[in-house]
Design a protein around this motif. Sequence first.
Motif, PDB file in Angstrom:
ATOM      1  N   ARG A  48     -13.146  10.416  14.603  1.00 34.48           N
ATOM      2  CA  ARG A  48     -14.122   9.597  13.899  1.00 34.48           C
ATOM      3  C   ARG A  48     -14.698  10.449  12.786  1.00 34.48           C
ATOM      4  O   ARG A  48     -15.571  11.288  13.014  1.00 34.48           O
ATOM      5  CB  ARG A  48     -15.219   9.108  14.844  1.00 34.48           C
ATOM      6  N   LEU A  49     -14.182  10.245  11.590  1.00 30.52           N
ATOM      7  CA  LEU A  49     -14.603  11.033  10.446  1.00 30.52           C
ATOM      8  C   LEU A  49     -15.785  10.368   9.754  1.00 30.52           C
ATOM      9  O   LEU A  49     -15.857   9.142   9.665  1.00 30.52           O
ATOM     10  CB  LEU A  49     -13.442  11.163   9.451  1.00 30.52           C
ATOM     11  N   PHE A  57     -10.460  14.774   4.220  1.00 29.76           N
ATOM     12  CA  PHE A  57      -9.176  14.668   4.899  1.00 29.76           C
ATOM     13  C   PHE A  57      -8.117  14.107   3.957  1.00 29.76           C
ATOM     14  O   PHE A  57      -7.007  14.638   3.864  1.00 29.76           O
ATOM     15  CB  PHE A  57      -9.298  13.781   6.143  1.00 29.76           C
ATOM     16  N   ALA A  58      -8.460  13.031   3.255  1.00 29.58           N
ATOM     17  CA  ALA A  58      -7.496  12.409   2.352  1.00 29.58           C
ATOM     18  C   ALA A  58      -7.122  13.360   1.211  1.00 29.58           C
ATOM     19  O   ALA A  58      -5.942  13.466   0.856  1.00 29.58           O
ATOM     20  CB  ALA A  58      -8.062  11.104   1.796  1.00 29.58           C
ATOM     21  N   ALA A  90      -4.294   6.035   7.389  1.00 27.01           N
ATOM     22  CA  ALA A  90      -4.911   6.922   8.380  1.00 27.01           C
ATOM     23  C   ALA A  90      -6.371   7.189   8.053  1.00 27.01           C
ATOM     24  O   ALA A  90      -7.221   7.237   8.948  1.00 27.01           O
ATOM     25  CB  ALA A  90      -4.142   8.243   8.450  1.00 27.01           C
ATOM     26  N   THR A  91      -6.669   7.347   6.779  1.00 23.68           N
ATOM     27  CA  THR A  91      -8.066   7.567   6.387  1.00 23.68           C
ATOM     28  C   THR A  91      -8.916   6.359   6.752  1.00 23.68           C
ATOM     29  O   THR A  91     -10.013   6.506   7.284  1.00 23.68           O
ATOM     30  CB  THR A  91      -8.153   7.857   4.883  1.00 23.68           C
ATOM     31  N   ALA A  92      -8.424   5.166   6.468  1.00 25.97           N
ATOM     32  CA  ALA A  92      -9.194   3.957   6.784  1.00 25.97           C
ATOM     33  C   ALA A  92      -9.310   3.738   8.287  1.00 25.97           C
ATOM     34  O   ALA A  92     -10.300   3.183   8.759  1.00 25.97           O
ATOM     35  CB  ALA A  92      -8.544   2.750   6.126  1.00 25.97           C
ATOM     36  N   ALA A  98     -19.623   3.269  10.792  1.00 26.03           N
ATOM     37  CA  ALA A  98     -20.770   3.236   9.882  1.00 26.03           C
ATOM     38  C   ALA A  98     -20.381   3.580   8.449  1.00 26.03           C
ATOM     39  O   ALA A  98     -21.090   3.215   7.512  1.00 26.03           O
ATOM     40  CB  ALA A  98     -21.850   4.205  10.370  1.00 26.03           C
ATOM     41  N   ASP A  99     -19.249   4.246   8.260  1.00 25.07           N
ATOM     42  CA  ASP A  99     -18.832   4.686   6.931  1.00 25.07           C
ATOM     43  C   ASP A  99     -17.571   3.984   6.448  1.00 25.07           C
ATOM     44  O   ASP A  99     -16.818   4.535   5.642  1.00 25.07           O
ATOM     45  CB  ASP A  99     -18.590   6.199   6.941  1.00 25.07           C
ATOM     46  N   LEU A 100     -17.316   2.786   6.904  1.00 29.37           N
ATOM     47  CA  LEU A 100     -16.081   2.087   6.534  1.00 29.37           C
ATOM     48  C   LEU A 100     -15.953   1.865   5.030  1.00 29.37           C
ATOM     49  O   LEU A 100     -14.846   1.868   4.498  1.00 29.37           O
ATOM     50  CB  LEU A 100     -16.005   0.744   7.256  1.00 29.37           C
TER      51      LEU A 100
END
Length: 173
Positions: A48-49, A57-58, A90-92, A98-100
């Motif tokens: 959970r980033l 990460f991206a 993967a990032t999405a 909370a940070d979508l």
Amino acid sequence: MEQYSTRSAPHQQRPPAQRQAPWSAAVPAQAGGGARRPAFARRMPRPRLTGLGGGLFACAAMVLVGGICWLLFGSSLFVYGLLFLPVAAATALWVRPADLITAPIGVPIAFAAGVWPISGGSGGFGGQLMGLVSALSLHAGWLYAGTLVAALIAVVRKAVLIGRRRMPRRIAR
């Protein structure tokens, strides 16, 4: 004047038999409502980033992909664009609920950061910048496709979260 205590009262810890399992967290939107995950889903990582973590990460993944494309595929922007799509997905998928909204914002920035090693610019700073702008403009289709993938995944995840949040209200009526 009366002084208030800021310390909470000590509480007892529940016996091990009453503790919740790690997959059934107190927040049902993050844990799937307390139900066990299928075998395939249990093998997949569930990081959970935060919004910033998702962007970093991206960016790191796309710089790595750009380097790999430069070394192995002769700076192929087709391979770079093709590998951009799973990084965007993967990032999405890995950003926390909370940070979508940050997933479709950070993914295009990561595309631009990673295309630098394979942009094909020559000379000094101006030549590198022209190569970067040219690569971004000529391969904007991959950029739009990855952004669309990240946006669609974020919208679907948000809709599922809203549906889960409203589900107990419908049952209570």
